[in-house]
Design a protein around this motif. Structure first.
Motif, PDB file in Angstrom:
ATOM      1  N   GLY A  33       0.989  -1.255   0.044  1.00 26.24           N
ATOM      2  CA  GLY A  33       0.136   0.066  -0.130  1.00 26.24           C
ATOM      3  C   GLY A  33       0.784   1.362  -0.002  1.00 26.24           C
ATOM      4  N   GLY A  34       0.236   2.311  -0.122  1.00 27.12           N
ATOM      5  CA  GLY A  34       1.006   3.675  -0.017  1.00 27.12           C
ATOM      6  C   GLY A  34       0.175   4.804   0.123  1.00 27.12           C
ATOM      7  N   SER A  49      -7.955   8.753  -5.863  1.00 29.96           N
ATOM      8  CA  SER A  49      -8.005   7.833  -6.920  1.00 29.96           C
ATOM      9  C   SER A  49      -6.931   6.818  -6.856  1.00 29.96           C
ATOM     10  CB  SER A  49      -8.523   8.392  -8.168  1.00 29.96           C
ATOM     11  OG  SER A  49      -9.712   9.050  -8.210  1.00 29.96           O
ATOM     12  N   THR A  50      -5.626   7.644  -6.962  1.00 25.85           N
ATOM     13  CA  THR A  50      -4.391   6.824  -6.992  1.00 25.85           C
ATOM     14  C   THR A  50      -4.420   5.963  -5.593  1.00 25.85           C
ATOM     15  OG1 THR A  50      -3.518   8.489  -8.438  1.00 25.85           O
ATOM     16  CG2 THR A  50      -2.036   6.918  -7.043  1.00 25.85           C
ATOM     17  N   VAL A  51      -4.503   6.792  -4.497  1.00 21.36           N
ATOM     18  CA  VAL A  51      -4.322   5.992  -3.280  1.00 21.36           C
ATOM     19  C   VAL A  51      -5.412   4.857  -3.114  1.00 21.36           C
ATOM     20  CG1 VAL A  51      -4.501   6.216  -0.892  1.00 21.36           C
ATOM     21  CG2 VAL A  51      -3.103   8.071  -2.164  1.00 21.36           C
ATOM     22  N   VAL A  52      -6.699   4.967  -3.240  1.00 21.19           N
ATOM     23  CA  VAL A  52      -7.751   4.200  -3.278  1.00 21.19           C
ATOM     24  C   VAL A  52      -7.650   2.869  -4.065  1.00 21.19           C
ATOM     25  CG1 VAL A  52     -10.366   3.836  -3.595  1.00 21.19           C
ATOM     26  CG2 VAL A  52      -9.494   5.809  -2.346  1.00 21.19           C
ATOM     27  N   ASP A  53      -7.076   3.234  -5.305  1.00 24.33           N
ATOM     28  CA  ASP A  53      -6.825   2.236  -6.464  1.00 24.33           C
ATOM     29  C   ASP A  53      -5.811   1.212  -5.986  1.00 24.33           C
ATOM     30  OD1 ASP A  53      -6.869   0.855  -8.800  1.00 24.33           O
ATOM     31  OD2 ASP A  53      -5.345   1.977  -9.709  1.00 24.33           O
ATOM     32  N   GLY A  96      -7.511   6.726   4.563  1.00 23.95           N
ATOM     33  CA  GLY A  96      -8.292   6.151   5.582  1.00 23.95           C
ATOM     34  C   GLY A  96      -9.774   5.710   4.984  1.00 23.95           C
ATOM     35  N   ALA A  97      -9.955   6.317   4.039  1.00 31.28           N
ATOM     36  CA  ALA A  97     -11.474   5.978   3.367  1.00 31.28           C
ATOM     37  C   ALA A  97     -10.926   4.294   2.738  1.00 31.28           C
ATOM     38  CB  ALA A  97     -11.606   6.964   2.254  1.00 31.28           C
TER      39      ALA A  97
END
Length: 251
Positions: A33-34, A49-53, A96-97
């Motif tokens: 993750g990141g 979007s990048t982090v959620v992806d 967090g989301a």
């Protein structure tokens, strides 16, 4: 073996290669993750979007690949490392989301996949852990961390070993009746933030009374031959204090 967990095809291929090489897949630990620090007011749609992806969609890709490639027919255990999200994560709303989504996904998959030959799927939510990740923090943040470690009921930070032990437990037969949980390994920080009111409830700013667990060699040898974590010096000083608690404890 390189793997982009955002690529569902690549995730499936890696699982297939493992099963072909070893003949089975007993467990999957999602620990990739990141994220980056940013106030929500300054966060762009692309950044979110990048982090959620990566964190949410990537975790789904690996879970689905493991199910399709082996566990759907033979069973297995899945553990995902998330973050403590109960009270929100200021300046990291995107991750967090995503982590909250993983926790709910885990609960749902536990219900849907539990009947499939004994699949169990759980999460581990670490609090602040002494690790190399702290080297990415600004010096000001490191100074703050070095002096606020008492701000949870255990009055210290956790170790990599304590998180690893939790993962090993959830993967083991000893956890055979645990499914769909989010195990918070955070010293109780998810229960309360900061110093609660009332003298009898105040945390101990002088230091923890809880012995630390270091079950595996932590970090690398420094010039004195002492095992340390690849973390800032001020944080390693805390770890040495934690170890001293265990040496002097009567427990």
């Amino acid at each position: 073996m390189l793997l982009n967990i955002r690529d569902a095809t690549m995730a499936s291929q890696v699982i297939q290669d493992i099963v072909t090489r070893h003949g089975k897949l007993n467990g999957l630990v999602n620990n990739a993750g990141g994220q980056f620090m940013s106030p929500a007011s300054q966060l762009t749609s692309k950044g979110f979007s990048t982090v959620v992806d990566l964190n949410l969609n990537g975790t789904f890709n690996m879970c689905k690949a493991a199910f399709d490639g082996y566990m759907g027919e033979h069973g297995g255990q899945i553990v995902t490392i998330v973050a403590e999200t109960r009270n929100g994560i200021p300046r990291a709303m995107h991750t967090g989301a995503a982590r909250a989504g993983i926790i709910n996904m885990t609960k749902t998959l536990a219900i849907e996949w539990g009947p499939y030959n004994g699949i169990r799927i759980n999460c581990v939510a670490p609090g602040l852990i002494i690790s190399s990740g702290m080297k990415n923090y600004h010096e000001t943040m490191v100074d703050l961390l070095a002096h606020s470690h008492w701000m949870n009921p255990t009055s210290r930070y956790g170790t990599e070993s304590e998180v690893s032990a939790s993962v090993a437990f959830l993967l083991s037969p000893a956890a055979s009746y645990i499914n769909g949980v989010n195990l918070e390994v955070d010293g109780g920080s998810s229960l309360s933030k900061g110093n609660p009111e009332g003298d009898e409830l105040k945390y101990n700013p002088e230091g923890s009374r809880h012995p630390v667990y270091v079950g595996w060699p932590e970090g690398v040898d420094n010039v004195h031959g002492i095992k340390q974590v690849d973390a800032p010096a001020k944080i390693n000083e805390l770890l040495e204090k934690y170890k001293a608690i265990g040496r002097s404890s009567k427990i």
